[in-house]
Design an enzyme around this catalytic site. Structure first.
Site, short mmCIF file in Angstrom:
data_model
loop_
_atom_site.label_atom_id
_atom_site.label_comp_id
_atom_site.label_asym_id
_atom_site.label_seq_id
_atom_site.Cartn_x
_atom_site.Cartn_y
_atom_site.Cartn_z
N SER A 8 0.83 -1.21 0.00
CA SER A 8 0.00 0.00 0.00
C SER A 8 0.86 1.26 0.00
O SER A 8 1.66 1.49 0.92
CB SER A 8 -0.91 0.01 1.23
OG SER A 8 -1.48 1.30 1.35
N HIS A 32 -1.15 -1.14 -4.22
CA HIS A 32 -2.43 -0.80 -3.60
C HIS A 32 -2.51 0.72 -3.41
O HIS A 32 -1.63 1.32 -2.79
CB HIS A 32 -2.53 -1.52 -2.26
CG HIS A 32 -3.83 -1.39 -1.56
ND1 HIS A 32 -4.93 -2.19 -1.85
CD2 HIS A 32 -4.23 -0.57 -0.55
CE1 HIS A 32 -5.94 -1.86 -1.04
NE2 HIS A 32 -5.54 -0.87 -0.24
N ASP A 34 -4.78 3.75 -1.98
CA ASP A 34 -5.89 4.06 -1.08
C ASP A 34 -6.47 5.43 -1.40
O ASP A 34 -5.81 6.45 -1.21
CB ASP A 34 -5.41 4.02 0.37
CG ASP A 34 -5.14 2.60 0.83
OD1 ASP A 34 -6.09 1.79 0.81
OD2 ASP A 34 -3.99 2.29 1.17
N MET A 36 -9.14 8.12 -0.41
CA MET A 36 -9.97 8.52 0.74
C MET A 36 -10.48 9.93 0.50
O MET A 36 -9.73 10.80 0.05
CB MET A 36 -9.15 8.50 2.02
CG MET A 36 -8.46 7.18 2.29
SD MET A 36 -7.65 7.22 3.91
CE MET A 36 -6.72 5.69 3.86
N HIS A 65 -8.37 1.04 -3.95
CA HIS A 65 -9.31 0.80 -2.85
C HIS A 65 -10.01 2.12 -2.57
O HIS A 65 -9.43 3.04 -2.00
CB HIS A 65 -8.49 0.30 -1.65
CG HIS A 65 -9.28 0.12 -0.40
ND1 HIS A 65 -8.68 -0.02 0.84
CD2 HIS A 65 -10.61 0.02 -0.17
CE1 HIS A 65 -9.60 -0.18 1.76
NE2 HIS A 65 -10.78 -0.15 1.19
N MET A 67 -12.21 4.38 -0.63
CA MET A 67 -12.87 4.66 0.64
C MET A 67 -13.54 6.02 0.50
O MET A 67 -13.09 7.03 1.06
CB MET A 67 -11.83 4.64 1.78
CG MET A 67 -11.36 3.22 2.10
SD MET A 67 -9.79 3.18 2.99
CE MET A 67 -8.66 3.32 1.61
N MET A 136 -11.78 -5.96 5.46
CA MET A 136 -10.92 -5.01 6.17
C MET A 136 -10.57 -5.58 7.54
O MET A 136 -11.45 -6.02 8.28
CB MET A 136 -11.61 -3.65 6.35
CG MET A 136 -11.75 -2.83 5.07
SD MET A 136 -10.19 -2.46 4.24
CE MET A 136 -9.31 -1.51 5.49
N ASP A 174 -6.70 -6.30 4.42
CA ASP A 174 -6.06 -4.98 4.40
C ASP A 174 -6.15 -4.35 5.77
O ASP A 174 -7.25 -4.14 6.29
CB ASP A 174 -6.80 -4.12 3.35
CG ASP A 174 -6.21 -2.72 3.21
OD1 ASP A 174 -5.15 -2.44 3.80
OD2 ASP A 174 -6.83 -1.91 2.49
C1 DX5 Z 1 -6.33 1.71 5.56
C2 DX5 Z 1 -5.93 1.36 4.16
C3 DX5 Z 1 -4.79 0.43 4.08
C4 DX5 Z 1 -3.54 0.91 4.74
C5 DX5 Z 1 -2.97 -0.25 5.46
O1 DX5 Z 1 -7.59 2.22 5.60
O2 DX5 Z 1 -7.00 0.80 3.43
O3 DX5 Z 1 -4.54 0.00 2.75
O4 DX5 Z 1 -2.58 1.41 3.86
O5 DX5 Z 1 -1.87 0.16 6.17
P1 DX5 Z 1 -1.09 -0.79 7.15
O6 DX5 Z 1 -0.60 -1.95 6.34
O7 DX5 Z 1 0.00 0.08 7.66
O8 DX5 Z 1 -2.04 -1.22 8.21
ZN ZN Z 2 -6.48 -0.10 1.47
#
Ligand code: DX5
Ligand code: ZN
Length: 221
Positions: A8, A32, A34, A36, A65, A67, A136, A174
């Protein structure tokens, strides 16, 4: 079921995304990303323009991903921007069948994610529309959180549902996935592992990916 590792970028240096992507290009399966929006989760990251730019500079396929509060509006744009996988959250989508089909029509794999407290049973009928289910293992929004063991029964339940359905649907985890927790996830049936801190927080991201892959493979057998 082959182990796949999806580092990620949330834990990477956002000012050097292409370099960070290159550091794991030979050893990881996915990158990956993210996304948000500050609404579905409190944090804010990047959107379509950065995915589009990254697509041109990263060798690995992008695993987006989302969010965000309105995936029905935005998810197909990520596929069009070049993401190879686009995952939407079940809790945020009003029309998941339409959106998952739109993602596939735009040329990407379609993923559905559930937060730790969201049951997967109500989404069992959507399996034919899915290429990947994401359980998750932390509350989404931030990297570096502690893995939630309470999600392990749901990973097992998801693996059983996928097994009964047949076909090839990947099961991703994740959040808090690292050397101490990846074995538990693999043993429970996950096959695609997202890791942010465990990879980009390490002095040697490529070595971290290799280690995680071998730990997952050992636990899965
Ligand atoms: C959190 C993200 C993850 C995040 C995980 O909401 O969806 O992808 O990067 O980070 P780690 O591996 O540090 O928990
Ligand atoms: Zn993620």
């Amino acid at each position: 079921m082959a182990v796949q590792i999806s580092p990620s970028l949330l834990a990477a240096d956002y000012a050097r995304l292409a370099d960070e992507a290159a550091a794991v290009a030979d050893v990881a399966d996915w990158l990956h990303v993210d996304v948000m929006d500050g609404h579905f989760v409190p944090n804010l990251t990047i959107g379509v323009p950065v995915v589009s730019a990254l697509r041109k500079h990263a060798a690995l396929p992008l695993d987006c991903h989302l969010m965000i509060s309105d995936p029905d509006r935005w998810a197909p744009d990520y596929a069009t921007a070049g993401a190879r996988n686009v995952t939407i959250h079940a809790e945020a989508s009003s029309a998941p069948v339409r959106t998952l089909r739109a993602i596939r029509s735009a040329g990407a794999r379609a993923g559905l994610a559930v937060r730790p407290a969201t049951a997967i049973g109500p989404y069992a009928d959507l399996l034919p529309e899915l290429d990947m289910l994401l359980v998750m293992t932390v509350e989404p929004g931030f990297g570096g959180q502690e893995f939630l063991d309470l999600t392990l029964p749901k990973i097992r339940q998801a693996r059983a549902l996928i097994g009964r359905h047949g076909g090839e649907i990947w099961l991703q985890v994740d959040g808090g996935v690292g050397e101490d927790t990846i074995g538990r996830c693999a043993e429970a049936g996950a096959d695609v592992f997202v890791a942010g801190t465990a990879v980009f927080g390490s002095a040697d991201p490529a070595a971290a990916v290799k280690y995680l892959r071998s730990a997952a493979a050992a636990a899965a057998t």
